[in-house]
Design a protein around this motif. Structure first.
Motif, PDB file in Angstrom:
ATOM      1  N   ALA A   1      43.418  71.604 -15.464  1.00  0.00           N
ATOM      2  CA  ALA A   1      42.889  70.822 -14.351  1.00  0.00           C
ATOM      3  C   ALA A   1      42.726  71.672 -13.096  1.00  0.00           C
ATOM      4  CB  ALA A   1      43.803  69.632 -14.069  1.00  0.00           C
ATOM      5  N   LEU A   2      43.673  72.574 -12.837  1.00  0.00           N
ATOM      6  CA  LEU A   2      43.584  73.445 -11.663  1.00  0.00           C
ATOM      7  C   LEU A   2      42.418  74.421 -11.795  1.00  0.00           C
ATOM      8  CD1 LEU A   2      44.875  74.254  -8.956  1.00  0.00           C
ATOM      9  CD2 LEU A   2      46.267  75.910 -10.229  1.00  0.00           C
ATOM     10  N   HIS A   3      42.226  74.962 -12.994  1.00  0.00           N
ATOM     11  CA  HIS A   3      41.100  75.861 -13.243  1.00  0.00           C
ATOM     12  C   HIS A   3      39.774  75.147 -12.995  1.00  0.00           C
ATOM     13  CE1 HIS A   3      38.901  79.187 -15.086  1.00  0.00           C
ATOM     14  NE2 HIS A   3      38.281  78.313 -15.873  1.00  0.00           N
ATOM     15  N   VAL A   4      39.639  73.941 -13.508  1.00  0.00           N
ATOM     16  CA  VAL A   4      38.409  73.170 -13.326  1.00  0.00           C
ATOM     17  C   VAL A   4      38.204  72.846 -11.846  1.00  0.00           C
ATOM     18  CG1 VAL A   4      37.296  70.957 -13.825  1.00  0.00           C
ATOM     19  CG2 VAL A   4      38.386  72.250 -15.663  1.00  0.00           C
ATOM     20  N   LEU A   5      39.278  72.521 -11.123  1.00  0.00           N
ATOM     21  CA  LEU A   5      39.165  72.247  -9.689  1.00  0.00           C
ATOM     22  C   LEU A   5      38.683  73.476  -8.934  1.00  0.00           C
ATOM     23  CD1 LEU A   5      39.610  70.382  -7.265  1.00  0.00           C
ATOM     24  CD2 LEU A   5      42.023  71.061  -7.271  1.00  0.00           C
ATOM     25  N   GLU A   6      39.209  74.658  -9.281  1.00  0.00           N
ATOM     26  CA  GLU A   6      38.756  75.879  -8.617  1.00  0.00           C
ATOM     27  C   GLU A   6      37.279  76.134  -8.896  1.00  0.00           C
ATOM     28  OE1 GLU A   6      39.835  80.605  -7.984  1.00  0.00           O
ATOM     29  OE2 GLU A   6      40.550  79.600  -9.806  1.00  0.00           O
ATOM     30  N   VAL A   7      36.853  75.905 -10.132  1.00  0.00           N
ATOM     31  CA  VAL A   7      35.448  76.102 -10.484  1.00  0.00           C
ATOM     32  C   VAL A   7      34.561  75.156  -9.678  1.00  0.00           C
ATOM     33  CG1 VAL A   7      33.742  75.895 -12.332  1.00  0.00           C
ATOM     34  CG2 VAL A   7      35.944  76.992 -12.789  1.00  0.00           C
ATOM     35  N   MET A   8      34.942  73.894  -9.582  1.00  0.00           N
ATOM     36  CA  MET A   8      34.126  72.927  -8.838  1.00  0.00           C
ATOM     37  C   MET A   8      34.037  73.295  -7.363  1.00  0.00           C
ATOM     38  SD  MET A   8      35.031  69.249 -10.583  1.00  0.00           S
ATOM     39  CE  MET A   8      36.770  69.282 -10.119  1.00  0.00           C
ATOM     40  N   GLU A   9      35.153  73.661  -6.761  1.00  0.00           N
ATOM     41  CA  GLU A   9      35.131  74.070  -5.357  1.00  0.00           C
ATOM     42  C   GLU A   9      34.282  75.317  -5.168  1.00  0.00           C
ATOM     43  OE1 GLU A   9      38.641  73.741  -2.551  1.00  0.00           O
ATOM     44  OE2 GLU A   9      38.602  75.919  -2.885  1.00  0.00           O
ATOM     45  N   ALA A  10      34.260  76.183  -6.165  1.00  0.00           N
ATOM     46  CA  ALA A  10      33.491  77.429  -6.062  1.00  0.00           C
ATOM     47  C   ALA A  10      31.998  77.172  -5.893  1.00  0.00           C
ATOM     48  CB  ALA A  10      33.747  78.300  -7.285  1.00  0.00           C
ATOM     49  N   PHE A  11      31.484  76.069  -6.466  1.00  0.00           N
ATOM     50  CA  PHE A  11      30.067  75.760  -6.269  1.00  0.00           C
ATOM     51  C   PHE A  11      29.771  75.496  -4.796  1.00  0.00           C
ATOM     52  CE2 PHE A  11      30.287  74.871 -10.829  1.00  0.00           C
ATOM     53  CZ  PHE A  11      29.144  75.522 -11.259  1.00  0.00           C
ATOM     54  N   HIS A  12      30.651  74.761  -4.127  1.00  0.00           N
ATOM     55  CA  HIS A  12      30.449  74.484  -2.710  1.00  0.00           C
ATOM     56  C   HIS A  12      30.609  75.756  -1.877  1.00  0.00           C
ATOM     57  CE1 HIS A  12      31.524  69.966  -3.386  1.00  0.00           C
ATOM     58  NE2 HIS A  12      30.346  70.301  -3.863  1.00  0.00           N
TER      59      HIS A  12
END
Length: 366
Positions: A323-334
């Motif tokens: 879940a933390l990895h996916v959260l970092e990936v999503m924030e990276a788009f922004h």
């Protein structure tokens, strides 16, 4: 069976799906539901014939081992930290947090207390996605090359009874729907190494057309059309588009391409659905879905797997690292959109173990 006590905090729109599915898993013992809105908690408790309690009562109940956190996104980490302080494992609705920094704080707190955290989505454990995973693992598509992930709609204000939080910080299409797609892609392909992206906000406010707030206008504080590219550690490159601004489209939700073939993967927001495979030079053909949990809405499957993992002292699949990895990936788009740069992902996660056996009847999935 040595059941695991469950306390649920948050009785909003998604709670009914969780409570319905939890009845399918004998290992789960629902000790009560709580909400800051006491009337909402009592209504949900009456509907499912379970106790309505206060948050404090759930934290104090020694038989509650896992707090299932179904609050709005901006409250996920605060509630989860309270659960950890009370000595409880915690499983949150998606996303894990509204930004990577607070998600990392939660992960570190859990590690320091030797407690588990988990998070939705758990749809990647569904039979359709596990069947696609097995085909990739068998090498039928050859070396993974790329793919496309697409969720585009006009916005949730058309149907959700209280849609404002979708347009607040912590909302938007990437943090709302991105978890389904990116989690499933990590399940299929492994971790992400780099992200590039763009984001736009075409409208400053949205008109609610659902009841009971029909006609009300709400402000938009987040990008509502996000698109970009994920480079995976295994070399695959996947295009993604998440939008609340598109009237309609003809893209399928998820495709995975390899040197020897292509897979059409079911909608990541569902547990089942058709799996199609095209062998290089041939037509698309339906593949038999051989894994369980493809025939319904099993939201809370991740909680049940977590409960079994606690009892058998093994890793759970919808875990905090994922879940933390996916959260970092999503924030990276922004971040990529704001800076115009490619963003390197700092976290690593293992692909969750495949789920090939049913745990409905109490058998432990290894």
């Amino acid at each position: 069976m040595d059941k695991v006590g469950i306390g649920i905090i948050g009785c909003g729109n998604i709670s009914g799906a969780y409570l319905t599915a939890m009845a399918s898993f004998p290992i789960l013992d629902i000790r009560g539901v709580a909400d800051l809105n006491r009337e909402l908690a009592e209504a949900k408790a009456a509907e499912f014939n379970i106790p309505a309690k206060t948050v404090e009562e759930l934290f104090a109940d020694p038989k509650v081992e896992i707090i299932v956190n179904l609050t709005i996104p901006k409250a996920h980490v605060a509630v989860a930290l309270q659960a950890l302080d009370a000595g409880k494992h915690t499983y949150s609705e998606k996303p894990l947090g509204i930004n990577f920094a607070e998600g990392k704080k939660l992960a570190e707190a859990a590690k320091a207390r030797n407690l588990r955290i988990g998070a939705a989505p758990d749809t990647f454990l569904g039979g359709g996605h596990q069947t696609a995973r097995a085909l990739i693992d068998q090498g039928v598509i050859g070396q993974p090359v790329g793919g496309t992930a697409t969720f585009m709609c006009p916005g949730h204000e058309r149907w959700h009874p209280n849609p404002a939080f979708y347009y607040e910080v912590g909302g938007g299409p990437m943090l709302d729907m991105g978890p389904y797609y990116i989690t499933d892609l990590v399940n299929l392909l492994g971790p992400v190494s780099q992200v590039a992206g763009f984001a736009t906000t075409p409208r400053a406010e949205r008109l609610i057309t659902s009841e009971p707030r029909n006609g009300e206008r709400i402000p938009v504080h987040v990008p509502t059309h996000v698109t970009g590219v994920m480079a995976f550690a295994n070399g695959a490159v996947v295009q993604i588009a998440m939008s609340f601004d598109v009237a309609g489209h003809k893209h399928v939700p998820l495709e995975v391409y390899g040197t020897e073939g292509t897979l059409i993967v079911p909608d990541p927001n569902k547990f089942g659905g058709p799996v199609e495979y095209l062998k290089k030079g041939g037509p698309f053909e339906d593949q038999p879905v051989t894994a369980p949990y493809a025939d319904g809405n099993y939201r809370s499957l991740g909680v049940a797997d977590m409960a079994h993992a606690i009892r058998s002292n093994r890793p759970h699949r919808a875990n905090g690292d994922l879940a933390l990895h996916v959260l970092e990936v999503m924030e990276a788009f922004h971040t990529a959109a704001a800076t115009g740069r490619t963003v390197a992902i700092t976290t690593a996660t293992e692909r969750p173990a495949p789920l090939s056996d049913s745990i409905v009847d109490g058998r432990l999935a290894k």
